[in-house]
Design an enzyme around this catalytic site. Structure first.
Site, mmCIF file in Angstrom:
data_model
loop_
_atom_site.group_PDB
_atom_site.id
_atom_site.type_symbol
_atom_site.label_atom_id
_atom_site.label_comp_id
_atom_site.label_asym_id
_atom_site.label_seq_id
_atom_site.Cartn_x
_atom_site.Cartn_y
_atom_site.Cartn_z
ATOM 1 C CB CYS A 26 -0.871 0.037 1.242
ATOM 2 S SG CYS A 26 -1.888 -1.403 1.442
ATOM 3 N NE ARG A 81 4.924 1.520 -0.859
ATOM 4 C CZ ARG A 81 5.721 1.654 0.192
ATOM 5 N NH1 ARG A 81 6.821 2.352 0.089
ATOM 6 N NH2 ARG A 81 5.416 1.088 1.335
ATOM 7 C CD1 TRP A 109 0.010 -5.843 -3.207
ATOM 8 C CD2 TRP A 109 -0.081 -6.625 -1.119
ATOM 9 N NE1 TRP A 109 0.554 -7.099 -3.201
ATOM 10 C CE2 TRP A 109 0.505 -7.611 -1.941
ATOM 11 C CE3 TRP A 109 -0.253 -6.907 0.248
ATOM 12 C CZ2 TRP A 109 0.924 -8.840 -1.455
ATOM 13 C CZ3 TRP A 109 0.166 -8.127 0.730
ATOM 14 C CH2 TRP A 109 0.751 -9.090 -0.118
ATOM 15 C CG ASN A 120 0.175 2.238 3.589
ATOM 16 O OD1 ASN A 120 -0.863 2.306 2.942
ATOM 17 N ND2 ASN A 120 1.330 2.738 3.180
ATOM 18 N N GLY A 121 -0.910 -1.078 6.475
ATOM 19 C CA GLY A 121 -0.650 -1.921 7.649
ATOM 20 C C GLY A 121 -1.855 -2.788 7.967
ATOM 21 C CD GLU A 179 17.786 -12.869 -6.516
ATOM 22 O OE1 GLU A 179 17.219 -13.371 -5.524
ATOM 23 O OE2 GLU A 179 17.394 -11.818 -7.050
ATOM 24 C CE LYS A 227 15.220 -11.420 -8.877
ATOM 25 N NZ LYS A 227 14.783 -10.565 -7.872
ATOM 26 C CD GLU A 235 10.997 -11.844 -7.256
ATOM 27 O OE1 GLU A 235 10.771 -11.337 -6.159
ATOM 28 O OE2 GLU A 235 12.030 -11.608 -7.907
ATOM 29 C CG HIS A 248 20.320 -36.379 -2.277
ATOM 30 N ND1 HIS A 248 20.643 -37.676 -1.946
ATOM 31 C CD2 HIS A 248 21.491 -35.707 -2.348
ATOM 32 C CE1 HIS A 248 21.953 -37.778 -1.801
ATOM 33 N NE2 HIS A 248 22.498 -36.590 -2.041
ATOM 34 C CE LYS A 300 12.065 -2.650 -4.992
ATOM 35 N NZ LYS A 300 12.882 -3.731 -5.555
HETATM 36 C C1 G6P Z 1 9.567 -8.271 -1.406
HETATM 37 C C2 G6P Z 1 10.174 -7.883 -2.746
HETATM 38 C C3 G6P Z 1 11.496 -8.626 -2.944
HETATM 39 C C4 G6P Z 1 12.415 -8.370 -1.773
HETATM 40 C C5 G6P Z 1 11.764 -8.718 -0.441
HETATM 41 C C6 G6P Z 1 12.594 -8.217 0.733
HETATM 42 O O1 G6P Z 1 9.136 -9.586 -1.456
HETATM 43 O O2 G6P Z 1 9.283 -8.183 -3.804
HETATM 44 O O3 G6P Z 1 12.106 -8.200 -4.144
HETATM 45 O O4 G6P Z 1 13.581 -9.112 -1.928
HETATM 46 O O5 G6P Z 1 10.494 -8.078 -0.335
HETATM 47 O O6 G6P Z 1 12.630 -6.828 0.694
HETATM 48 P P1 G6P Z 1 13.731 -5.920 1.365
HETATM 49 O O7 G6P Z 1 13.288 -4.513 1.035
HETATM 50 O O8 G6P Z 1 13.687 -6.198 2.834
HETATM 51 O O9 G6P Z 1 15.027 -6.252 0.756
#
Ligand code: G6P
Length: 612
Positions: free
Chosen positions: A2, A27, A75, A101-102, A485, A489, A492, A508, A607
């Site tokens: 949000c 975000r 969100w 927000n929250g 990672e 990626k 995502e 395994h 985000k």
């Molecule tokens: C969300 C984002 C990720 C990020 C994670 C941790 O899930 O989509 O890209 O890695 O939060 O965020 P931070 O700001 O703590 O690195």
């Protein structure tokens, strides 16, 4: 997640609020809304499910006029992303509107009480409770901030809120507890509030970060802040150093692509002024722990989420190898609800791009409660984690707007290398080893540039595999977190299912999945486990898996043995993860594009995850 924007000044509020919302789009959100109060004291609220374009279209027909207003991107947590659940929420008489927000944890109990008082609810949100509560507790003739403070005294949970009301017009009251909020102090009496700097930077670079428990009151004459328990407080005004260009696409089709291409620069920025080549050391001004205390550190516990957790895992390999300190890496969301053992002399290191991830922040607070010394590796200056850790390092990567983290990840790796060098040179590492690492660090940004120059070849590969339903990513040692990672990626942004695995663990279980339909990305740069990884590649090939190998410039053993090769320059093993990550980012980006996905704002993702 949000987003909050609020504006009060001499200009029309709606266009400024919409601009702020646009800058917060990154975000992640699924509905948006705006409330503007006219000079005649009438509040008009417009909200729409879906993307901001829907709200803009609704407003294009009849823009609400007025010079004070609040706006929100939601969100969904409590209730689907519908128009009714979108913010702002309005009191029964339409005279108070609020954005939030929250999560309000005692919303159920409060709702029941308010219903008994005759309040009707028109949404499924936890937020609506707060607007009715303010209405309920607003004493005759009292200023809005008193009513808001009275309501917040009954609220449990995390919030950043902004409220406007015709009962106390030309004023905005904001408050924060566990959800980021800042004030923007403009010229000519223009005041703003936002959930991050991007929301206000179109109007001002002077910002005041609120702390938990703070309330901000913005009105025609000035702003003031007070703490719900401690009364009046003064918070420092900070200058935001980056400019608007940093949060615009600058000729790239997407923020993700722009940020991938910014990596040579973001890597230079994280190292700037921090390397002393002659002595083979790192100089880290943010590490304010005394040398004596630093030498006492016997264990490092890293906590993070998402991509930052992958950086943390690399931190384990780096710090153990280079500084000989035992490290454990925890998912922040798990750490906070365990009964963690924090021994004396444990340093807790929180890694976060945004510095606002709720789980990481909560885990950090839990560690502090247990007496740990805490450090942050954070990108966003002035963020909660940056402020609540005892000391730390900023990444200086500039704003990262694409939801899928790219440049922050490589900067986190570089920051961890610097920290490992810093500690290592105080412990086991020789000056010669230190110099080799410093020289390799200095070469790194240029090497990243050469990989970016191969983008077209990587895009061509993505074309071959964009229809795949599954992907496997394998790596060992330093390359294992890169495999995780790379898989993250891809899933995502392209929604292709992908798994990262330690290459030898494949035997395994995941080996059962391998057939001629399964693309397997193997990270095989020349490092001490290269030979072992070549054997793992043989295992995949023996089962007809299609292998895309990321290798060093010189890898004759693999010529003709794998289906596709992506070459990266050679460097020391500790820095290879930065180089091998880049092609995986480009592969994920292009696969997403070919599949028609929204690269910068993938579905359901946010985000900065500021709720549990
Ligand atoms: C969300 C984002 C990720 C990020 C994670 C941790 O899930 O989509 O890209 O890695 O939060 O965020 P931070 O700001 O703590 O690195």
């Amino acid at each position: 997640m949000c987003g909050i924007v609020a504006y009060l000044g001499h200009r029309e509020a709606a266009p400024i609020l919409l601009e702020g919302l646009r800058r917060l789009e990154y975000r992640g959100y699924d509905s948006a809304g705006i409330s503007v109060m006219s000079d005649e004291g009438v509040l008009e609220t417009i909200k729409r499910p879906g993307k901001l374009a829907e709200l803009e279209a609704a407003i294009a027909d009849s823009m609400p006029r007025g010079r004070v207003g609040i706006a929100h991107t939601r969100w969904a947590t409590h209730g689907a992303p519908t128009q009714a659940n979108a913010h702002p929420h309005t009191s029964a008489h339409g005279d108070i509107t609020l954005i939030h927000n929250g999560i309000i944890e005692n919303a159920g109990t409060l709702k029941k009480k308010l219903q008994e008082e005759g309040y009707c609810f028109s949404s499924e949100t936890d937020t609506e409770v707060v607007v009715h509560l303010i209405d309920h507790l607003w004493g005759e003739g009292a200023p809005m901030e008193d009513a808001v403070a009275a309501a917040l005294a009954q609220v449990q949970g995390a919030y950043g809120i902004a409220v406007v009301s015709t009962r106390d017009p030309y004023k905005i009251v904001v408050a924060r507890n566990g959800s980021p909020l800042l004030l923007g102090i403009g010229a000519q009496g223009e005041l703003m509030a936002g959930s991050d700097v991007a929301a206000v930077v179109g109007v001002t670079r002077d910002v005041v970060y609120l702390d938990d428990g703070d309330v901000g009151v913005l009105d025609r004459t000035a702003y003031r802040t007070f703490h719900l328990e401690r009364g009046s407080v003064r918070r420092t005004v900070h200058q935001v150093t980056w400019d608007l260009e940093a949060i615009e696409k600058g000729g790239f089709e997407h923020f993700m692509l722009k940020e991938i291409h910014e990596q040579p620069q973001s890597l230079r920025d994280v190292m700037r002024g921090r390397l002393i080549a002659d002595e083979g050391i790192a100089r880290l001004g943010g590490i304010t722990l005394s040398d004596a205390d630093l030498d006492e550190v016997e264990r490092i516990t890293i906590m993070a989420c998402g991509t930052s957790w992958h950086a943390g895992l690399l931190g384990e390999y780096l710090l153990e190898e280079l500084a000989r300190i035992p490290v454990d890496v925890q998912y922040a969301s798990e750490f906070r609800y365990k009964n963690p053992v924090i021994e004396p002399n444990t340093l807790v290191l929180a890694i976060s791009q945004s510095g606002e991830t709720a789980d990481t922040l909560a885990a950090l607070r839990e560690a502090k409660r247990r007496g740990a010394t805490t450090m942050g590796i954070v990108n966003v200056v002035g963020s909660s984690i940056a402020r609540e850790t005892d000391f730390g390092m900023y990444l200086h990567a500039g704003p990262e707007i694409g939801v899928a983290s790219t440049k922050a990840f490589t900067s986190q790796i570089a920051a961890l290398v610097l920290f490992a060098l810093y500690l290592g040179r105080r412990r086991a590492m020789s000056v010669l080893e230190g110099r080799t690492l410093v020289e390799a660090l200095e070469r790194l940004p240029g090497q990243v540039e050469t990989i970016l120059e191969q983008s077209d070849e990587i895009y061509a590969l993505a074309e071959k595999f964009a229809d795949a339903r599954n992907f496997l990513y394998l790596g060992r040692g330093y390359q294992f977190p890169v495999a995780l990672e790379g898989a993250l990626k891809l899933k995502e942004v392209s929604y292709i299912h992908a798994e990262g695995y330690p290459a030898a663990e494949m035997k395994h279980g995941p080996i059962a999945l391998i057939d001629d339909d399964m693309p397997v990305v193997v990270l095989a740069p020349r490092d001490p486990v290269y030979g072992k990884v070549v054997s793992n590649i043989e295992e995949v090939k023996a089962r007809q898996g299609r292998v895309i190998a990321v290798v060093s410039d010189d890898a004759p053993e693999l010529d003709g043995k794998v289906d596709h090769l992506i070459r990266v320059p050679q460097t020391v093993p500790a820095l290879l993860p930065v180089l091998t990550t880049i092609p995986l980012q480009l592969l994920a980006y292009q696969a997403a594009l070919l599949r028609g996905c929204d690269v910068d704002q993938p579905r359901n993702l946010a985000k900065s995850v500021t709720v549990e």
